[in-house]
Design a protein around this motif. Structure first.
Motif, mmCIF file in Angstrom:
data_model
loop_
_atom_site.group_PDB
_atom_site.id
_atom_site.type_symbol
_atom_site.label_atom_id
_atom_site.label_comp_id
_atom_site.label_asym_id
_atom_site.label_seq_id
_atom_site.Cartn_x
_atom_site.Cartn_y
_atom_site.Cartn_z
ATOM 1 N N VAL A 94 0.851 -1.184 0.000
ATOM 2 C CA VAL A 94 0.000 0.000 0.000
ATOM 3 C C VAL A 94 0.891 1.241 0.000
ATOM 4 O O VAL A 94 1.838 1.343 0.786
ATOM 5 C CB VAL A 94 -1.014 -0.006 1.181
ATOM 6 C CG1 VAL A 94 -0.341 -0.085 2.527
ATOM 7 C CG2 VAL A 94 -1.936 1.203 1.119
ATOM 8 N N THR A 95 0.615 2.132 -0.924
ATOM 9 C CA THR A 95 1.389 3.371 -0.997
ATOM 10 C C THR A 95 0.832 4.310 0.065
ATOM 11 O O THR A 95 -0.331 4.719 0.016
ATOM 12 C CB THR A 95 1.266 4.000 -2.394
ATOM 13 O OG1 THR A 95 -0.124 4.064 -2.752
ATOM 14 C CG2 THR A 95 1.998 3.192 -3.439
ATOM 15 N N HIS A 96 1.691 4.617 1.021
ATOM 16 C CA HIS A 96 1.193 5.342 2.194
ATOM 17 C C HIS A 96 2.366 6.035 2.877
ATOM 18 O O HIS A 96 3.417 5.426 3.081
ATOM 19 C CB HIS A 96 0.524 4.328 3.130
ATOM 20 C CG HIS A 96 0.095 4.903 4.424
ATOM 21 N ND1 HIS A 96 -0.669 6.049 4.513
ATOM 22 C CD2 HIS A 96 0.310 4.481 5.697
ATOM 23 C CE1 HIS A 96 -0.891 6.315 5.785
ATOM 24 N NE2 HIS A 96 -0.304 5.383 6.521
ATOM 25 N N VAL A 137 6.668 3.992 0.398
ATOM 26 C CA VAL A 137 6.606 5.450 0.276
ATOM 27 C C VAL A 137 7.588 5.941 -0.787
ATOM 28 O O VAL A 137 8.656 5.352 -0.978
ATOM 29 C CB VAL A 137 6.887 6.120 1.654
ATOM 30 C CG1 VAL A 137 8.323 5.898 2.100
ATOM 31 C CG2 VAL A 137 6.552 7.608 1.626
ATOM 32 N N ILE A 138 7.184 6.980 -1.460
ATOM 33 C CA ILE A 138 8.087 7.687 -2.369
ATOM 34 C C ILE A 138 8.633 8.858 -1.559
ATOM 35 O O ILE A 138 7.848 9.722 -1.127
ATOM 36 C CB ILE A 138 7.324 8.201 -3.609
ATOM 37 C CG1 ILE A 138 6.653 7.032 -4.342
ATOM 38 C CG2 ILE A 138 8.261 8.970 -4.534
ATOM 39 C CD1 ILE A 138 5.535 7.460 -5.280
ATOM 40 N N PRO A 139 9.932 8.853 -1.288
ATOM 41 C CA PRO A 139 10.473 9.891 -0.399
ATOM 42 C C PRO A 139 10.172 11.302 -0.913
ATOM 43 O O PRO A 139 10.260 11.561 -2.112
ATOM 44 C CB PRO A 139 11.977 9.617 -0.404
ATOM 45 C CG PRO A 139 12.103 8.202 -0.844
ATOM 46 C CD PRO A 139 10.964 7.934 -1.779
ATOM 47 N N SER A 146 2.644 15.217 -0.421
ATOM 48 C CA SER A 146 2.386 14.042 -1.262
ATOM 49 C C SER A 146 2.353 14.440 -2.725
ATOM 50 O O SER A 146 2.233 15.620 -3.071
ATOM 51 C CB SER A 146 1.052 13.398 -0.871
ATOM 52 O OG SER A 146 -0.003 14.308 -1.102
ATOM 53 N N LEU A 147 2.437 13.412 -3.566
ATOM 54 C CA LEU A 147 2.362 13.613 -5.018
ATOM 55 C C LEU A 147 0.934 13.377 -5.496
ATOM 56 O O LEU A 147 0.135 12.752 -4.783
ATOM 57 C CB LEU A 147 3.280 12.580 -5.709
ATOM 58 C CG LEU A 147 4.758 12.684 -5.402
ATOM 59 C CD1 LEU A 147 5.474 11.413 -5.872
ATOM 60 C CD2 LEU A 147 5.356 13.898 -6.097
ATOM 61 N N ASN A 148 0.643 13.814 -6.683
ATOM 62 C CA ASN A 148 -0.611 13.415 -7.309
ATOM 63 C C ASN A 148 -0.585 11.882 -7.440
ATOM 64 O O ASN A 148 0.453 11.287 -7.731
ATOM 65 C CB ASN A 148 -0.717 14.079 -8.689
ATOM 66 C CG ASN A 148 -1.846 13.493 -9.507
ATOM 67 O OD1 ASN A 148 -1.682 12.447 -10.157
ATOM 68 N ND2 ASN A 148 -2.996 14.128 -9.473
#
Ligand code: SAM
Length: 190
Positions: A94-96, A137-139, A146-148
């Motif tokens: 899960v992207t969180h 997570v994307i740092p 956060s990103l779109n």
């Protein structure tokens, strides 16, 4: 259909990764759904999973309209979606943006993998986070938190594509030949 067109479709279908998917949980803005599905097509994803809780269910049958090359399974709830994905032996990420999340580049995407993306404003639900195997997570180094969601999906999916390319996973046909032929002759997905 011309032989060239048939061959082009075959080439695409032979690279489809049936053991890589995304689950869109309440992602409801049409441009986001559309952009994510387009990226899915580009990295060779065969099927995407969607879950829209009641207030977003107007998206059923509309948001995916133009995406004839990627199949869709819509689930009644996140529990059903998770059960199906895990039943297929997928690790569910899960992207969180959490303290326990690992950098998305430190994950092995050559394993059967489903990546869950959450609602545009509120992110993934607590249920999804609890059921997933790992937060990723994307740092973020800037002022925004956060990103779109479609940008986040593109980054994660292209890391998966990179790893799978190195592992040679696009060189082996995963779709059963019967399905491949049927789809190629339909000249698109139903
Ligand atoms: N406040 C929300 C939260 O805390 O999750 C932000 C939601 S974000 C705008 C919408 C979706 O984009 C998230 O559910 C996630 O799927 C994805 N996303 C955006 N930025 C991300 C990041 N830096 N790392 C991982 N996922 C991200």
């Amino acid at each position: 259909m011309s032989p060239e067109r048939y061959q082009r479709i075959r080439d695409v279908l032979e690279k489809r990764q049936t053991d890589l998917t995304v689950c869109l949980e309440n992602v409801h803005k049409p441009h986001n759904v559309s952009a994510i599905v387009r990226t899915c097509d580009a990295v060779g994803i065969h099927r995407v999973h969607t879950v829209w809780e009641k207030k977003y269910q107007f998206r059923r049958g509309t948001a995916m309209g133009s995406q004839q090359w990627v199949r869709q399974t819509n689930h009644d709830g996140i529990n059903d979606a998770m059960a199906e994905l895990k039943g297929q032996g997928m690790q569910v990420l899960v992207t969180h943006l959490s303290d326990t999340a690992v950098d998305f580049r430190d994950v092995d995407y050559t394993k059967p993998t489903a990546i869950l993306f959450g609602q545009e404003k509120y992110g993934a639900t607590d249920e999804a986070k609890a059921l997933a195997d790992q937060d990723i997570v994307i740092p973020m180094m800037g002022m925004v938190q956060s990103l779109n969601v479609s940008v986040a999906a593109a980054l994660v999916l292209y890391e998966a594509q990179r790893q799978r390319t190195i592992a040679g996973m696009y060189n082996t046909q995963q779709l059963p030949e019967e399905e491949c032929q049927a789809l190629a002759f339909q000249n698109g997905y139903p």
